[in-house]
Design a protein around this motif. Structure first.
Motif, PDB file in Angstrom:
ATOM      1  N   THR A  44      -4.649 -22.999   2.880  1.00 44.02           N
ATOM      2  CA  THR A  44      -3.232 -23.678   2.271  1.00 44.02           C
ATOM      3  C   THR A  44      -3.778 -24.790   1.297  1.00 44.02           C
ATOM      4  O   THR A  44      -2.643 -25.060   0.670  1.00 44.02           O
ATOM      5  CB  THR A  44      -2.536 -24.213   3.652  1.00 44.02           C
ATOM      6  OG1 THR A  44      -3.546 -25.358   4.258  1.00 44.02           O
ATOM      7  CG2 THR A  44      -2.311 -23.225   4.760  1.00 44.02           C
ATOM      8  N   GLY A  48      -6.713 -16.514   9.204  1.00 42.71           N
ATOM      9  CA  GLY A  48      -6.149 -17.839   9.010  1.00 42.71           C
ATOM     10  C   GLY A  48      -5.576 -17.671   7.317  1.00 42.71           C
ATOM     11  O   GLY A  48      -5.637 -16.768   6.898  1.00 42.71           O
ATOM     12  N   GLU A  81     -10.499 -32.533  13.264  1.00 37.86           N
ATOM     13  CA  GLU A  81     -10.907 -31.178  12.422  1.00 37.86           C
ATOM     14  C   GLU A  81     -12.156 -31.506  12.022  1.00 37.86           C
ATOM     15  O   GLU A  81     -12.357 -32.563  11.379  1.00 37.86           O
ATOM     16  CB  GLU A  81      -9.803 -31.063  11.459  1.00 37.86           C
ATOM     17  CG  GLU A  81      -8.477 -30.601  11.818  1.00 37.86           C
ATOM     18  CD  GLU A  81      -7.261 -30.643  11.052  1.00 37.86           C
ATOM     19  OE1 GLU A  81      -7.607 -30.925   9.796  1.00 37.86           O
ATOM     20  OE2 GLU A  81      -6.235 -29.963  11.156  1.00 37.86           O
ATOM     21  N   GLN A 129     -12.621 -17.398   5.953  1.00 35.21           N
ATOM     22  CA  GLN A 129     -11.281 -16.777   6.099  1.00 35.21           C
ATOM     23  C   GLN A 129     -11.350 -15.239   6.467  1.00 35.21           C
ATOM     24  O   GLN A 129     -10.883 -14.790   7.458  1.00 35.21           O
ATOM     25  CB  GLN A 129     -10.198 -16.792   4.801  1.00 35.21           C
ATOM     26  CG  GLN A 129      -8.922 -16.184   5.138  1.00 35.21           C
ATOM     27  CD  GLN A 129      -8.168 -16.458   3.723  1.00 35.21           C
ATOM     28  OE1 GLN A 129      -8.832 -16.338   2.699  1.00 35.21           O
ATOM     29  NE2 GLN A 129      -6.874 -16.607   3.851  1.00 35.21           N
ATOM     30  N   MET A 164     -11.670 -28.083   7.333  1.00 38.27           N
ATOM     31  CA  MET A 164     -11.435 -28.682   5.857  1.00 38.27           C
ATOM     32  C   MET A 164     -12.816 -28.879   4.919  1.00 38.27           C
ATOM     33  O   MET A 164     -13.647 -28.419   5.795  1.00 38.27           O
ATOM     34  CB  MET A 164     -10.974 -30.116   5.902  1.00 38.27           C
ATOM     35  CG  MET A 164      -9.511 -30.381   6.509  1.00 38.27           C
ATOM     36  SD  MET A 164      -9.304 -32.094   6.815  1.00 38.27           S
ATOM     37  CE  MET A 164      -9.150 -32.788   5.351  1.00 38.27           C
ATOM     38  N   TYR A 175      -8.533 -26.303   2.735  1.00 43.05           N
ATOM     39  CA  TYR A 175      -8.109 -26.516   4.000  1.00 43.05           C
ATOM     40  C   TYR A 175      -7.664 -25.033   4.516  1.00 43.05           C
ATOM     41  O   TYR A 175      -7.166 -24.331   3.650  1.00 43.05           O
ATOM     42  CB  TYR A 175      -6.755 -27.235   3.991  1.00 43.05           C
ATOM     43  CG  TYR A 175      -6.181 -27.788   5.559  1.00 43.05           C
ATOM     44  CD1 TYR A 175      -6.658 -28.751   5.864  1.00 43.05           C
ATOM     45  CD2 TYR A 175      -5.323 -26.929   6.044  1.00 43.05           C
ATOM     46  CE1 TYR A 175      -6.385 -29.227   7.193  1.00 43.05           C
ATOM     47  CE2 TYR A 175      -4.939 -27.388   7.311  1.00 43.05           C
ATOM     48  CZ  TYR A 175      -5.459 -28.629   8.124  1.00 43.05           C
ATOM     49  OH  TYR A 175      -5.148 -28.909   9.274  1.00 43.05           O
ATOM     50  N   LEU A 176      -8.375 -24.650   5.753  1.00 46.40           N
ATOM     51  CA  LEU A 176      -8.386 -23.066   5.968  1.00 46.40           C
ATOM     52  C   LEU A 176      -7.613 -23.460   7.628  1.00 46.40           C
ATOM     53  O   LEU A 176      -8.169 -23.812   8.468  1.00 46.40           O
ATOM     54  CB  LEU A 176      -9.477 -22.269   6.168  1.00 46.40           C
ATOM     55  CG  LEU A 176      -9.570 -21.133   6.991  1.00 46.40           C
ATOM     56  CD1 LEU A 176      -8.772 -20.058   6.354  1.00 46.40           C
ATOM     57  CD2 LEU A 176     -11.102 -20.590   7.363  1.00 46.40           C
ATOM     58  N   GLN A 177      -6.420 -23.101   7.700  1.00 48.12           N
ATOM     59  CA  GLN A 177      -5.377 -23.257   8.685  1.00 48.12           C
ATOM     60  C   GLN A 177      -5.634 -21.793   9.630  1.00 48.12           C
ATOM     61  O   GLN A 177      -5.661 -20.839   8.980  1.00 48.12           O
ATOM     62  CB  GLN A 177      -4.029 -23.334   8.637  1.00 48.12           C
ATOM     63  CG  GLN A 177      -3.194 -23.570   9.786  1.00 48.12           C
ATOM     64  CD  GLN A 177      -3.302 -25.072  10.395  1.00 48.12           C
ATOM     65  OE1 GLN A 177      -3.256 -25.639   9.491  1.00 48.12           O
ATOM     66  NE2 GLN A 177      -3.550 -24.750  11.581  1.00 48.12           N
ATOM     67  N   ILE A 178      -6.132 -21.969  10.840  1.00 50.51           N
ATOM     68  CA  ILE A 178      -6.372 -20.853  11.952  1.00 50.51           C
ATOM     69  C   ILE A 178      -5.604 -21.118  12.914  1.00 50.51           C
ATOM     70  O   ILE A 178      -6.134 -21.818  13.814  1.00 50.51           O
ATOM     71  CB  ILE A 178      -8.044 -20.633  11.743  1.00 50.51           C
ATOM     72  CG1 ILE A 178      -8.639 -20.502  10.756  1.00 50.51           C
ATOM     73  CG2 ILE A 178      -8.382 -19.334  12.632  1.00 50.51           C
ATOM     74  CD1 ILE A 178     -10.123 -21.434  10.944  1.00 50.51           C
ATOM     75  N   ALA A 196      -7.962 -25.702  12.396  1.00 49.82           N
ATOM     76  CA  ALA A 196      -8.212 -25.869  10.905  1.00 49.82           C
ATOM     77  C   ALA A 196      -9.743 -26.304  10.565  1.00 49.82           C
ATOM     78  O   ALA A 196     -10.262 -27.110  11.363  1.00 49.82           O
ATOM     79  CB  ALA A 196      -7.433 -26.694  10.149  1.00 49.82           C
TER      80      ALA A 196
END
Length: 146
Positions: free
Chosen positions: A29, A26, A4, A21, A64, A55-58, A62
């Motif tokens: 989180t 995503g 990541e 975002q 960071m 932290y961007l979860q896609i 992700a």
């Protein structure tokens, strides 16, 4: 194993992650600030609103990020975050968002011999990106090296 990218910002991490975002979708989180840390980890009161961890979860991927304290700030160099778009329309949509206010367009979004659509830019937050499109079998057959 997962790899990541971790992006460093000079106090604009929260703004940048909201921007990313809005383009990539995503879910953010995590968004912890230095001022939320235990007392001995807070550091300089002037940076209490800096992001310590984002932290961007896609989907399965992700990114960071964090705001670097001033003594550790530097412009990113020597890498790009690559976005592998499923098709040309997705690549164009993502490019349209990331290129808004870009500091530099290093390679305009266009077809290449390896991809139906590829481009490189440095976004308005000084982060380097590549937008690449996954080629289908027909594209690969038509563009195979001789």
């Amino acid at each position: 194993m997962r790899l990541e990218a971790h992006l460093s910002f000079p106090g604009t991490c929260a703004e940048a992650f909201a921007f990313y975002q809005s383009i990539l979708g995503g879910e953010i989180t995590a968004m912890f600030r230095y001022g939320d840390a235990p007392g001995d980890m807070q550091g300089d009161p002037a940076t209490k609103d800096y992001v310590m961890h984002a932290y961007l979860q896609i989907g399965d991927a992700a990114i960071m990020g964090a705001d670097a304290p001033p003594q550790f700030q530097s412009k990113p160099q020597g890498f790009c975050v690559n976005i592998q778009a499923a098709d040309v329309a997705e690549a164009q949509r993502i490019w349209g968002g990331l290129s808004e206010g870009a500091k530099a367009i290093q390679m305009p979004l266009a077809p290449t011999f390896w991809s139906p659509m590829f481009g490189m830019l440095i976004d308005k937050y000084d982060q380097p990106w590549m937008v690449n499109t996954t080629p289908d079998a027909a594209f690969m057959a038509a563009n195979a090296p001789m």
